[in-house]
Write an enzyme that holds these catalytic residues in place. Structure first.
Site, PDB file in Angstrom:
ATOM      1  N   ASP A 150       0.813  -1.218   0.000  1.00 37.91           N
ATOM      2  CA  ASP A 150       0.000   0.000   0.000  1.00 37.91           C
ATOM      3  C   ASP A 150       0.844   1.265   0.000  1.00 37.91           C
ATOM      4  OD1 ASP A 150      -2.496   1.374   0.093  1.00 37.91           O
ATOM      5  OD2 ASP A 150      -2.253   1.667   2.244  1.00 37.91           O
ATOM      6  N   HIS A 190       4.483   5.746  -2.186  1.00 42.34           N
ATOM      7  CA  HIS A 190       4.734   6.925  -1.353  1.00 42.34           C
ATOM      8  C   HIS A 190       6.170   6.998  -0.829  1.00 42.34           C
ATOM      9  CE1 HIS A 190       0.596   7.638  -1.744  1.00 42.34           C
ATOM     10  NE2 HIS A 190       0.153   7.048  -0.664  1.00 42.34           N
TER      11      HIS A 190
END
Length: 503
Positions: free
Chosen positions: A247, A252
């Site tokens: 995730d 990120h």
């Protein structure tokens, strides 16, 4: 306009087509971002929003739905005149990739709408959908010719996660590149819309005091933290199939790593910057499965309290598998195999249901020699850190040593802080404004390229494989509201280092 902010041009006329217009992403982020762009006079003069809506939806109902979402999630007080002007150009069109004829009808309606709105045929397709819908939608857009550029531009925005492992990312890239060229694909990561993240390049390359020491000779290690107070909530089905590593890390955290570690680009344009980012991600040393287990910690939260809120066990969440081994916390030790960073470890951590929400890059500089202070009352020097923070406060902090006032030689650590809110009068934003604007003007400098995506997955694949192989073995638990698994501290302690405290 904020202090020092240059006037930006308006984009060319275009249609903004949103798949997943009824979803959470559209309501929470995309619509408020479009409103903020409208308030800043940064939307095209000739512009329309097309929502690919559920069967039976009307344009009037969609406008009302988006208005309610805007009032709930706007980052600033809503000016009714601006909101009505923006939403007056919203049109609902039905289309379902399971019904190919609906895309043929969509093409005809879109052609007619663009002629009426005088948008010139330029189209931005935004896939604000679950990942499983990316390819079915893209295939139908390709089949019907809606991605074809004939004197106008056509662009496709793809949200994360971009694949679930290296093989799936390669397959997704391959299929999309059969339908579009690379310059048409905008793989979006909202972290790159944050001002402080974008400022990393300026901090490094526009200041002569930093770049000369930005290397293995002066930097001891780098810590990258993206931690959240929120638990998984109602996303049990999605999260249990994904986990913290998939995730957060290939997108990120690796975006932050690449900006910190990349080499200076030849010039500040999309090709040069994205090439250097892909190059440094490719230089992350690929670990064996044994090394991956040694250089990682994974954890799953159990019941605890965050502030006054009680948080239950992760495994008690609806649609989470019994005895799930999905991690809600991941910490990794990585190394970059190039001249600048040889021997400098990069420690990454991310997790859910932790004691605080924090996103930061902490750069630890090597300790100064202690020899000259040996005969003074000073028994140690404070650590020298540069901390680049995006949450909870955007800013940059330097930690260094200075003399305490008085006749004796006494040294203490102090902080020098810069906060965006203290210096610039910038309006609150979602982080999507810059990214959506860049999509419309065709600047993909803040978007991932295919080779960068695959390099990121290549670096984390050994961890995915190793964790799958050992199953529940090695999965730590940690109390909700804590700083994460205790074993994560050992990941640094065995190197003589320690995490910055979250509290």
């Amino acid at each position: 306009m904020a202090k020092g902010q240059a006037k930006r041009k308006r984009p060319d006329p275009c249609s903004f087509v949103i798949f997943g217009v009824n979803g959470d992403l559209t309501h929470r982020l995309i619509t408020p971002a479009l409103y903020n762009l409208a308030a800043a006079d940064l939307l095209p003069e000739k512009f329309c929003v097309v929502g690919i809506a559920r069967k039976g939806s009307t344009s009037e109902a969609l406008r009302e739905d988006l208005m309610q979402g805007l009032r709930r999630f706007a980052t600033r007080p809503v000016d009714d005149a601006i909101a009505r002007r923006l939403l007056s150009c919203v049109t609902a069109i039905e289309a379902d990739p399971k019904q190919p004829a609906s895309f043929d009808a969509m093409r005809e309606r879109l052609d007619a709408l663009e002629q009426a709105r005088e948008t010139g045929g330029n189209r931005l397709f935004y896939l604000a959908t679950p990942p499983g819908a990316f390819l079915p939608i893209a295939r139908e857009l390709g089949r019907t010719g809606m991605l074809r550029e004939n004197g106008m531009w056509r662009r496709l925005v793809v949200e994360k996660p971009f694949g679930t492992d290296l093989a799936s990312a390669r397959a997704l890239n391959g299929e999309l590149l059969n339908l579009l060229t690379e310059h048409q694909i905008y793989r979006i990561d909202h972290y790159l819309g944050k001002e402080t993240v974008q400022n990393i390049l300026v901090l490094r390359f526009a200041n002569g005091m930093f770049e000369p020491i930005w290397n293995r000779n002066h930097i001891d290690h780098v810590q990258i933290t993206v931690d959240e107070k929120l638990g998984v909530g109602h996303r049990g089905s999605f999260y249990d199939a994904t986990g913290a590593l998939r995730d957060m890390v290939p997108n990120h955290l690796f975006q932050l790593l690449s900006l910190v570690a990349m080499e200076p680009p030849v010039k500040f344009d999309a090709h040069s910057v994205r090439s250097e980012k892909a190059e440094v991600l490719s230089a992350i040393q690929t670990q064996s499965q044994e090394e991956a287990l040694q250089n990682s910690v994974r954890g799953q939260y159990v019941a605890g309290k965050i502030g006054d809120a009680a948080i239950g066990d992760y495994q008690a969440i609806a649609e989470v598998r019994p005895n799930s081994t999905t991690e809600t916390y991941a910490a990794l030790k990585l190394t970059i195999d190039n001249w600048r960073w040889a021997g400098v470890p990069f420690y990454l951590r991310t997790g859910k249901a932790l004691c605080t929400k924090r996103t930061e890059i902490a750069i630890k500089f090597k300790q100064a020699p202690f020899a000259m202070f040996r005969d003074t009352p000073v028994n140690r020097l404070s650590q020298n850190f540069m901390i680049i923070s995006t949450e909870p406060t955007e800013g940059i902090e330097l930690q260094f040593n200075t003399k305490v006032p008085g006749p004796a030689i006494d040294i203490d650590g102090v902080e020098m802080k810069f906060r965006y809110k203290d210096y610039f009068q910038a309006e609150p934003s979602t982080g999507y404004e810059t990214l959506i604007y860049d999509c419309m003007i065709g600047d993909n400098i803040l978007f991932q390229r295919a080779d960068s995506v695959e390099a990121g997955w290549r670096a984390v694949q050994p961890f995915l494989d190793a964790w799958k192989k050992v199953g529940a073995a090695g999965l730590q638990t940690y109390r909700a509201g804590s700083e994460g698994p205790a074993l994560a501290d050992e990941l640094l302690a065995r190197d003589g280092r320690s995490w910055r405290r979250l509290g």
